[in-house]
Design an enzyme around this catalytic site. Structure first.
Site, PDB file in Angstrom:
ATOM      1  N   ASP A 148      47.131 -29.213 -11.486  1.00  0.00           N
ATOM      2  CA  ASP A 148      46.884 -30.514 -11.289  1.00  0.00           C
ATOM      3  C   ASP A 148      47.784 -31.451 -11.632  1.00  0.00           C
ATOM      4  OD1 ASP A 148      45.326 -32.878 -10.506  1.00  0.00           O
ATOM      5  OD2 ASP A 148      43.746 -32.575 -12.134  1.00  0.00           O
ATOM      6  N   GLY A 175      33.038 -40.654 -18.589  1.00  0.00           N
ATOM      7  CA  GLY A 175      34.139 -40.451 -19.757  1.00  0.00           C
ATOM      8  C   GLY A 175      34.689 -41.604 -19.934  1.00  0.00           C
ATOM      9  N   GLN A 205      40.509 -46.395 -21.049  1.00  0.00           N
ATOM     10  CA  GLN A 205      40.049 -46.163 -19.883  1.00  0.00           C
ATOM     11  C   GLN A 205      38.662 -45.841 -19.749  1.00  0.00           C
ATOM     12  OE1 GLN A 205      43.870 -43.466 -19.225  1.00  0.00           O
ATOM     13  NE2 GLN A 205      42.924 -43.723 -17.176  1.00  0.00           N
TER      14      GLN A 205
END
Length: 324
Positions: free
Chosen positions: A182, A60, A55
């Site tokens: 989260d 990031g 990803q």
């Protein structure tokens, strides 16, 4: 070391941003300093090798890679890192978030096993490999396969099992006095044996930007997963994690559709205050939607506890197995 410099300069500010308005501890304060926790799993840069990109966001990246043990053994891992030239604040987010689950051992928790913090390159945090990767992306791929009419779809029983595993992982965190804050499918991974593991949210804001919104205070938060009291007062309890779990169960039933897609983030608190909630997904059993709805009660004290949810989901999962 870069870890000492970055956390010394920026971590107090980050912890203030993420501080709770209740006595319960956040995921950032589960027993020791983040800097100390990362030191315990620190390894040399040549120990962690990135191989295939899994990803990617603006700054990031998540890779499939290898962790080399001192005795010559190797282990497949998932590696979170940042691009060259990432700012100190971005590096600090990765390291502070990546330290949150250090030392938390549970079959439904993904904890870091190694960290690279040397000055020679971007920091890296390595986790046990989950071969099917991010749960949100996996569910969305299953939805696409279903629309194309090819492949096997996930059964309701499998989806309930996923939710049950997440509930068990979060319940363990709560037993340690830790709130996750989260809970969402984007912060879970799935392995080849269909085991779900809850992970930290390091890089989530970057890799899933559409899931986070700013309400004019320069802080991106998972607005559409947050409890009403959290939206209104930044008030966190174990019951606010319960609310988020209910949204995750809805994600499972919809194969990771966007919750409240039609509602503007600035209007969501008023929308919830007026009594509106996520609609029952198509082909979602009444029993499954009932447990979601219980998680979204306006009075947080009336929401079920994690042990109650686990018991209900377990019984429902067993009942579904009787008809297979």
């Amino acid at each position: 070391m870069v870890l000492d410099l970055i956390l010394l300069l920026l971590l107090p500010l980050l912890l203030q941003v993420y501080s709770l308005s209740t006595p319960a501890r956040s995921i950032h304060s589960n027993g020791s300093n983040p800097k100390d926790k990362l030191r315990r799993i620190a390894v040399s840069p040549d120990t962690v090798l990135c191989q295939q990109l899994a990803q990617e966001g603006t700054y990031g990246r998540i890779f499939y890679g290898v962790l080399h043990h001192p005795l010559g053994e190797t282990r497949d891992v998932l590696i979170k890192t940042v691009v060259d030239g990432a700012s100190l604040s971005q590096v600090a987010y990765l390291l502070s978030e990546g330290s949150t689950l250090c030392g938390v051992s549970h079959p439904n928790i993904l904890f870091p096993v190694a960290a690279v913090t040397e000055l020679s390159g971007p920091p890296k945090v390595a986790y046990p490999l989950a071969t099917k990767g991010n749960l949100k992306l996996y569910l969305q791929s299953c939805r696409e396969i279903g629309l194309q009419g090819t492949g096997l779809s996930l059964s309701t029983r499998q989806l309930v099992d996923f939710g049950l595993q997440v509930a068990r992982g979060i319940s363990h965190l709560h037993s340690l006095g830790v709130l996750h804050k989260d809970i969402a499918t984007r912060n879970c991974v799935l392995d080849s044996e269909q085991n779900v593991r809850v992970c930290d949210n390091a890089l989530s804001r970057d890799i899933f930007p559409a899931d986070y919104h700013c309400l004019g205070d320069n802080e991106n938060r998972p607005i559409k997963w947050m409890a009403l009291e959290t939206l209104e007062k930044k008030f966190y309890t174990a019951s606010s994690d319960i609310w988020s779990l209910g949204v995750l169960l809805w994600e499972l039933a919809t194969l990771a559709a966007m919750p409240f897609e039609e509602v503007d983030s600035f209007e969501l608190a008023a929308y919830l205050r007026d009594g509106y909630r996520l609609a029952q997904p198509v082909n979602c059993p009444d029993e499954f939607y009932t447990v979601m709805s219980c998680c979204w009660l306006a009075d947080y004290k009336q929401r079920p506890s994690f042990p109650q949810l686990i018991a209900y989901l377990h019984d429902f999962h067993e009942d579904l197995g009787k008809y297979v």
